[in-house]
Design a protein around this motif. Structure first.
Motif, short mmCIF file in Angstrom:
data_model
loop_
_atom_site.label_atom_id
_atom_site.label_comp_id
_atom_site.label_asym_id
_atom_site.label_seq_id
_atom_site.Cartn_x
_atom_site.Cartn_y
_atom_site.Cartn_z
N LEU A 41 8.31 0.33 5.02
CA LEU A 41 8.77 -1.03 4.72
C LEU A 41 7.61 -2.02 4.75
CD1 LEU A 41 12.20 -1.25 6.60
CD2 LEU A 41 11.80 -1.01 4.16
N ALA A 42 6.65 -1.79 5.64
CA ALA A 42 5.45 -2.63 5.65
C ALA A 42 4.67 -2.44 4.36
CB ALA A 42 4.58 -2.28 6.86
N LEU A 43 4.61 -1.19 3.87
CA LEU A 43 3.95 -0.92 2.59
C LEU A 43 4.69 -1.58 1.44
CD1 LEU A 43 2.99 2.86 3.00
CD2 LEU A 43 1.48 0.87 3.15
N MET A 44 6.03 -1.68 1.56
CA MET A 44 6.80 -2.40 0.54
C MET A 44 6.37 -3.86 0.48
SD MET A 44 10.92 -3.12 0.29
CE MET A 44 11.36 -1.39 0.42
N GLY A 45 6.16 -4.45 1.66
CA GLY A 45 5.68 -5.84 1.70
C GLY A 45 4.32 -5.97 1.04
N LEU A 46 3.42 -5.01 1.29
CA LEU A 46 2.10 -5.02 0.64
C LEU A 46 2.23 -4.90 -0.88
CD1 LEU A 46 0.02 -2.76 3.05
CD2 LEU A 46 -0.19 -5.23 2.76
N SER A 47 3.19 -4.08 -1.34
CA SER A 47 3.41 -3.93 -2.78
C SER A 47 3.84 -5.25 -3.41
CB SER A 47 4.47 -2.86 -3.05
OG SER A 47 4.05 -1.59 -2.60
N LEU A 48 4.71 -5.97 -2.69
CA LEU A 48 5.13 -7.28 -3.19
C LEU A 48 3.95 -8.24 -3.29
CD1 LEU A 48 8.48 -7.76 -1.21
CD2 LEU A 48 8.24 -7.39 -3.65
N ALA A 49 3.04 -8.16 -2.33
CA ALA A 49 1.86 -9.05 -2.34
C ALA A 49 0.96 -8.76 -3.53
CB ALA A 49 1.10 -8.90 -1.04
N ALA A 50 0.98 -7.50 -4.01
CA ALA A 50 0.11 -7.12 -5.12
C ALA A 50 0.68 -7.51 -6.47
CB ALA A 50 -0.13 -5.61 -5.08
N LEU A 51 1.91 -8.02 -6.51
CA LEU A 51 2.53 -8.39 -7.78
C LEU A 51 1.88 -9.63 -8.39
CD1 LEU A 51 6.36 -8.03 -7.02
CD2 LEU A 51 5.01 -6.61 -8.57
N ASP A 52 1.77 -9.61 -9.71
CA ASP A 52 1.37 -10.82 -10.42
C ASP A 52 2.56 -11.77 -10.48
OD1 ASP A 52 -1.18 -9.78 -10.94
OD2 ASP A 52 -0.46 -8.74 -12.74
N ASN A 53 2.29 -13.08 -10.53
CA ASN A 53 3.35 -14.09 -10.59
C ASN A 53 4.38 -13.87 -9.47
OD1 ASN A 53 2.21 -15.14 -13.02
ND2 ASN A 53 3.25 -13.51 -14.17
N THR A 133 0.62 5.22 -3.79
CA THR A 133 0.42 6.65 -3.49
C THR A 133 0.81 6.96 -2.05
OG1 THR A 133 -1.39 6.78 -5.08
CG2 THR A 133 -1.26 8.52 -3.42
N ALA A 134 0.38 6.09 -1.12
CA ALA A 134 0.73 6.29 0.29
C ALA A 134 2.24 6.24 0.50
CB ALA A 134 0.04 5.23 1.14
N SER A 135 2.91 5.33 -0.20
CA SER A 135 4.36 5.21 -0.07
C SER A 135 5.07 6.47 -0.54
CB SER A 135 4.87 4.01 -0.88
OG SER A 135 4.34 2.80 -0.37
N GLU A 136 4.58 7.06 -1.62
CA GLU A 136 5.20 8.27 -2.15
C GLU A 136 5.11 9.43 -1.16
OE1 GLU A 136 3.58 9.24 -5.92
OE2 GLU A 136 4.48 7.53 -6.95
N TRP A 137 3.93 9.63 -0.57
CA TRP A 137 3.76 10.74 0.36
C TRP A 137 4.57 10.54 1.63
CZ3 TRP A 137 2.24 15.28 -1.04
CH2 TRP A 137 1.40 15.42 -2.13
N ILE A 138 4.61 9.31 2.11
CA ILE A 138 5.43 9.03 3.30
C ILE A 138 6.91 9.21 2.97
CG2 ILE A 138 6.08 7.26 4.99
CD1 ILE A 138 3.28 6.11 4.73
#
Length: 301
Positions: A41-53, A133-138
């Motif tokens: 879930l922390a990685l999900m937050g990081l993914s959101l931060a990487a979004l454009d707009n 990639t990290a999210s997929e393996w976890i």
């Protein structure tokens, strides 16, 4: 078409065939699963931060959450009361106090973990290309442990099949949720299979958010997480209010959480007669969350 589904689904199947009798080992697996959920879930937050707009995407998450939550809730609640008429249950509730504040805090922790990942991704200048990639393996490891948990939950096929209330509740939740997902997809003008996959979370917010994020990106993952979390929070309010008069409706709306998170509330306010019903319906829905989600994801792909 189904190769991606089988690849992701394999760890769950492998885990389900592992029977463990040692309680200490099961305890370790349970705690590890909980910790992995926080990590992903922390990685999900990081993914959101990487979004454009990001601002526009957050608005899209809120809009998607609102449409799906309303459509799913209305679909579920339109049919569940008929089960109470067809298969009435006599509850034997008591007036014990419920630790509702503690349960709400547990849900709040998960929101804070996602929010913490988002803030960290926005404030710390780091490369986030590794996150997916990290999210997929976890996720693979998490599904393996979840399979083990389901296999060692203590329920036999005979116990499930003999509990008419639990089976009927699960079937109604599945059918009405898929209908709500279809309506939501039409309203939002998105792919129908995206809508059906999003509707298959049944209250399991952590896994639903993870699977949808991995399949369709962080916007759908964030929306799915919020949809199912809202279901759980609303269930904590509705169960004490309605379980004495509409036990099947109360148990059914709790979805997959009826076998774990909301079970103490169901037991305390509805009595012990509601417990096996909640466990069976929750178990069936929990088992089918990854199955249905991955199935519809494969069709959308």
């Amino acid at each position: 078409m189904f190769s991606g589904m089988l690849f992701i689904f394999a760890p769950l199947v492998v885990g389900y065939f592992i029977s463990i009798s040692k309680k200490s080992l099961l305890g370790t697996i349970n705690s590890t699963t909980s910790n992995l959920i926080y990590v992903i879930l922390a990685l999900m937050g990081l993914s959101l931060a990487a979004l454009d707009n990001l601002g526009e995407n957050l608005q899209l998450i809120l809009k998607t959450t609102a449409v799906f939550f309303v459509c799913l809730s209305l679909s579920n609640l339109a049919v569940l009361p008929f089960i109470d008429r067809w298969l009435p249950i006599k509850t034997d509730a008591n007036n014990s106090k419920l630790p509702l504040s503690e349960m709400v805090m547990e849900s709040a922790k998960l929101i804070l973990v996602v929010g913490g990942g988002l803030i960290a991704g926005l404030l710390i200048p780091i490369d986030l290309s590794w996150v997916d990639t990290a999210s997929e393996w976890i996720l693979f490891l998490l599904l393996f442990f979840i399979g083990i948990q389901l296999r060692n939950s203590g329920l036999t096929l005979r116990q499930i099949l003999l509990n008419k209330h639990g089976m009927v509740i699960a079937i109604v939740i599945i059918a009405t949720s898929l209908f709500g997902g279809l309506v939501s997809a039409l309203i939002l003008d998105i792919d129908i299979f995206h809508g059906l996959a999003m509707a298959s979370g049944f209250g399991w917010y952590s896994l639903a958010g993870i699977l949808m994020g991995d399949a369709f990106g962080p916007v759908y993952g964030g929306a799915s997480f919020m949809i199912e979390l809202l279901r759980e929070l609303i269930s904590l309010v509705l169960i004490p209010l309605f379980i004495r008069t509409k036990p099947c409706t109360s148990i059914g709306y709790a979805g997959a959480t009826a076998m774990d998170f909301t079970l103490p509330v169901i037991q305390t306010t509805g009595g012990v007669r509601c417990v096996p019903i909640a466990i069976v319906s929750g178990f069936i829905l929990s088992l089918l969350v990854p199955v249905l989600m991955l199935f519809f994801v494969s069709l959308a792909g």
